[in-house]
Design an enzyme around this catalytic site. Structure first.
Site, PDB file in Angstrom:
ATOM      1  N   HIS A 369      -1.380 -13.237   5.649  1.00  0.00           N
ATOM      2  CA  HIS A 369      -0.915 -13.213   7.067  1.00  0.00           C
ATOM      3  C   HIS A 369       0.561 -14.121   7.137  1.00  0.00           C
ATOM      4  O   HIS A 369       1.584 -13.601   8.489  1.00  0.00           O
ATOM      5  CB  HIS A 369      -2.151 -12.457   8.020  1.00  0.00           C
ATOM      6  CG  HIS A 369      -2.957 -12.453   7.210  1.00  0.00           C
ATOM      7  ND1 HIS A 369      -4.577 -12.820   7.249  1.00  0.00           N
ATOM      8  CD2 HIS A 369      -2.635 -10.501   6.646  1.00  0.00           C
ATOM      9  CE1 HIS A 369      -5.141 -11.259   7.261  1.00  0.00           C
ATOM     10  NE2 HIS A 369      -4.002 -10.567   6.840  1.00  0.00           N
ATOM     11  N   CYS A 682      14.804  -2.325  -0.559  1.00  0.00           N
ATOM     12  CA  CYS A 682      14.833  -2.859  -0.483  1.00  0.00           C
ATOM     13  C   CYS A 682      13.272  -3.784  -0.225  1.00  0.00           C
ATOM     14  O   CYS A 682      12.512  -4.706   0.827  1.00  0.00           O
ATOM     15  CB  CYS A 682      13.750  -1.435   0.917  1.00  0.00           C
ATOM     16  SG  CYS A 682      12.331  -1.102   0.508  1.00  0.00           S
TER      17      CYS A 682
HETATM   18  C1  PEP Z   1       8.347  -3.227  -2.187  1.00  0.00           C
HETATM   19  O1  PEP Z   1       7.667  -3.747  -2.475  1.00  0.00           O
HETATM   20  O2  PEP Z   1       9.559  -4.359  -2.984  1.00  0.00           O
HETATM   21  C2  PEP Z   1       8.060  -3.558  -0.904  1.00  0.00           C
HETATM   22  C3  PEP Z   1      10.038  -3.368  -0.347  1.00  0.00           C
HETATM   23  O3  PEP Z   1       6.945  -3.314  -0.222  1.00  0.00           O
HETATM   24  P1  PEP Z   1       6.359  -4.355   0.085  1.00  0.00           P
HETATM   25  O4  PEP Z   1       7.005  -5.878  -0.495  1.00  0.00           O
HETATM   26  O5  PEP Z   1       6.044  -4.451   1.118  1.00  0.00           O
HETATM   27  O6  PEP Z   1       4.923  -4.266  -1.122  1.00  0.00           O
END
Ligand code: PEP
Ligand code: MG
Length: 755
Positions: A369, A682
């Site tokens: 967190h 992303c």
């Molecule tokens: C990812 O897995 O690349 C993503 C953007 O989601 P998170 O990092 O929140 O798992």
């Protein structure tokens, strides 16, 4: 004869006697002699000796004794780890022996004249969890000291440690030679949790109780304070548990454990005992805490270590209740670097962000967190720094170097100078990026690249305008759940989503539905221990198994949209069926809203995250069902390479700039282009210029990244020739090398200068 140990528990407690002795004045050494005499008498011991650690060599020196030869005072010295006293110092734990000379670590010192003593009890003088000296009692006859006696001596040692530190017991001259706190510069290697550099002063998240607050004048008043605080704590935890009824079927396992501890008679009794012995309620909490640490801290068993975490958290909560408000908001100095073992949800948000420059954690993980919030707030953070809390004192100058994943404690001037120079360079670069804020991101050969921002907390919204991002490409809705103490209800969710949409104005926001599980656990949500959490019950799997949870969230999103366009995306879709079911839930909720006369979103886009490798070979079926997709490379790489992203031993072993990873990405991009499906990337790699360069070369035209990445990536885009990049990178896809990072770097330098 009085039973050993009763003196401390009687009317005229030992602590009271010590205080009276100190009040009588006199030279420091005389007072110290008096203190050991009082302890010896009260404990019915023939010997009581105090050893302090010398700063120079770390030797332990005899500072005062009752019973041993007084000529040995300031003469007898033990090397670190030498003898029983050195052993106690090293371990930071009491040693209780019926027959000391039998112990393998026993070291005989003729000058002290200690031959006839068999029974031995020694406890460390702990300050801020660190041993600064050792207090010993000895008896001629072989016997084991009772638990009460050990406890009594530990309380006395804790009080002595603070008295020594405050100069009450040792003359100022002597004090200079005593190592009360670590002084040497230290350089610790850890893991990078949030990028950046900081130089500031250490602020301890759990500061030691001040010496002035250790001893109480009024036992009854302290008892009453303790009682009120414990009752407050118990009510708070009960309410947290009750607040969970309804929405989800939670097992409450973790909160139940808290409740169990909070109501635990043993814990309460230990606190009450300590207060009755003359400690303040705060000192009692510290006292019981250090005992738990000593007992559980050595435990190898992960379950027991987890329980220690629970207890630490409970102790912190109790201290907050004693402070009167259940909150710990503290005045911070300018340039504060927060030091903590670990931070719980919301802890970081309670500090004044404008003064917080950095964060150092002894434990935690990049997915913890605290790390997530630190990245969201753009606060450099290095974690997994073993021994950190013992090596740093409040007010020490410290450097957080998240670029190299290091922490410098009390750095030498040349190190400070070097870091200052690097901080200045970063600031200059930031200023340059700020100038680019309103420049659209086109490559030199005219290709538009949309640069979007990843967000998850409302604090991120302040930054949206500053970064020049064109929207939010990934809003991680689970953050709200992770920083809350209890499950956010529909209206709380809708309020946050509405604020995000308001702040974004005409810019698009892609809300990802709850991505919990794996390493993102909530204390209030059912979380069965899984052997392989990353491959376990997480993300959309949890949402589909708990449709009520998902439905509430979708309803909150539709409510917040108030007829505006809405983009919803599902995490970790591993099969077309999952997406079909999830999409049906959205349609169902829209119809439900319309039946009630509520506005449906003016435009609804529902997308899938490409994170599970399985869907790469089923894109022909998946893409036509979606309005858009986004590649979550953090998870995609973890699954492609079978390497847990949260495990530092394996997470950096494989390079996303390698043929298999790049071929997978290229395949996704091509399938999207062929079907006309909008696609973005992303994962964190989209925010690193060299990786972003590669993604642009592969044909991706939308990248969503942490706010700090937008400037550097835009600079890369502006100086990049996409066609040349495409040619260079596609040639590398055929390479037989494990990584093509160096080749891509060379290529990037040829095409543009600023990687
Ligand atoms: C990812 O897995 O690349 C993503 C953007 O989601 P998170 O990092 O929140 O798992
Ligand atoms: Mg993911």
């Amino acid at each position: 004869m009085a039973a050993p140990g009763v003196a401390i528990r009687g009317q005229r407690s030992l602590l009271k006697q010590i205080r009276e002795a100190l009040a009588s004045g006199g030279p420091a050494q005389a007072r110290l002699d008096m203190v050991v005499r009082i302890i010896a008498r009260s404990m019915v011991a023939e010997v009581c000796s105090l050893y302090m650690r010398r700063a120079a060599a770390g030797d332990l020196e005899l500072f005062a004794t009752e019973g041993l030869d007084p000529k040995a005072v300031h003469v007898t010295r033990l090397k670190p780890g030498e003898g029983l006293v050195g052993e106690i110092m090293r371990q930071g734990r009491p040693l209780n022996l019926a027959d000391a000379p039998e112990h393998p670590a026993f070291s005989y010192r003729p000058e002290t004249g200690e031959d006839p003593y068999h029974a031995f009890l020694g406890v460390p003088l702990l300050r801020g969890g660190r041993a600064i000296g050792v207090l010993v009692v000895q008896n001629r006859t072989a016997r084991v000291y009772t638990e009460d006696e050990v406890e009594d001596l530990q309380i006395v040692a804790m009080v002595l440690a603070e008295m020594v530190a405050s100069g009450e017991l040792i003359s100022q001259d002597e004090l200079k030679g005593v190592e009360l706190a670590p002084r040497r510069p230290e350089r610790l290697k850890g893991s990078r949790f949030a990028d950046g550099l900081a130089y500031g002063v250490a602020v301890l998240h759990e500061p030691p109780v001040a010496p002035s607050q250790l001893l109480s004048d009024d036992v009854a008043a302290e008892e009453a304070r303790l009682k009120t605080a414990v009752a407050g704590l118990q009510t708070q935890i009960d309410q947290m548990l009750e607040g969970q009824a309804g929405l989800i079927e939670a097992s409450f396992e973790v909160l139940e454990t808290y409740r169990m501890f909070a109501h635990d008679r043993g814990w309460n009794r230990s606190l009450e005992d300590a207060v009755r012995n003359g400690l303040t309620a705060e000192a009692a909490v510290e006292r019981v805490r250090s005992e738990h640490r000593a007992r559980l801290g050595q435990a190898r068993d992960p379950y027991l270590r987890e329980r220690l975490h629970d207890l630490e958290d409970l102790n912190d909560r109790l201290l907050r209740h004693l402070a009167g408000d259940g909150h710990m908001a503290r005045e911070l100095p300018e340039n504060a670097v927060l030091i903590a073992r670990n931070l719980g949800p919301a802890d970081l948000l309670e500090y004044d962000r404008t003064k917080l420059r950095g964060l150092l954690l002894e434990e935690g993980s990049a997915a913890s967190h605290a790390a997530i919030v630190a990245r969201a707030l753009d606060i450099p953070c290095v974690g997994r720094l073993p021994g950190l809390r013992d090596l740093v004192s409040e007010g020490d100058p410290v450097i957080v170097d998240a670029e190299t994943a290091e922490a410098y404690l009390r750095p030498r001037p040349d190190v400070v100078k070097a870091i200052q120079a690097r901080i200045d360079v970063r600031a200059q670069r930031r200023a340059e990026f700020a100038k680019l804020r309103d420049t659209p991101a086109f490559t030199r050969d005219g290709a538009k690249v949309s640069l979007l921002m990843n967000a998850g907390l409302d604090v991120d919204l302040d930054i949206l305008g500053e970064t020049g991002a064109e929207g939010i490409g990934l809003f991680r809705t689970e953050f709200q759940f992770m920083v809350a103490e209890e499950m956010p209800r529909l209206d709380a969710q809708a309020t946050l989503y509405g604020r995000v949409m308001d702040a974004a104005g005409d810019m698009p926001v892609t809300f990802r539905t709850l991505d919990l599980g794996g390493d993102k656990v909530l204390p209030y949500l059912e979380a069965e221990r899984e052997d392989n959490p990353a491959l376990g019950w997480r993300a959309i799997r949890m949402g589909l198994d708990r449709p009520a949870l998902l439905r509430v969230q979708i309803r909150a999103l539709i409510t917040a949209a108030k007829g505006r366009p809405l983009r919803i995306m599902f995490p970790l879709v591993a099969s077309v069926e999952e997406f079909r079911t999830a999409r049906a839930l959205v349609d169902h909720e829209v119809a439900w809203a319309q039946r009630r006369g509520r506005p449906a979103p003016s435009r609804l886009d529902v997308g899938a995250m490409i994170e599970a490798p399985s869907v790469i070979w089923h894109l022909d079926a998946l893409l036509p069902m979606t309005d858009f997709v986004s590649v979550g490379t953090n998870d995609l790489m973890q699954y492609l390479f079978a390497a847990d992203r949260g495990n530092p031993r394996v997470s950096d072993r494989y390079d996303p700039l390698s043929p298999p990873a790049l071929r997978a990405l290229e395949q996704i991009q091509r399938a999207c282009a062929e079907t006309g499906t909008p696609v973005s990337v992303c994962g964190e790699m989209a925010g690193r210029p060299l990786e972003a360069f590669t993604l642009v070369a592969l044909g991706f035209e939308a990248l969503s990244m942490p706010p700090a990445g937008v400037g550097p990536v835009k600079r890369m885009v502006l100086s990049c020739d996409r066609e040349a990049a495409r040619r260079g990178v596609s040639a590398l896809l055929k390479s037989g090398a494990g990584s093509v990072r160096n080749e891509i770097e060379t290529l990037a330098r040829k095409i543009y200068l600023a990687v």
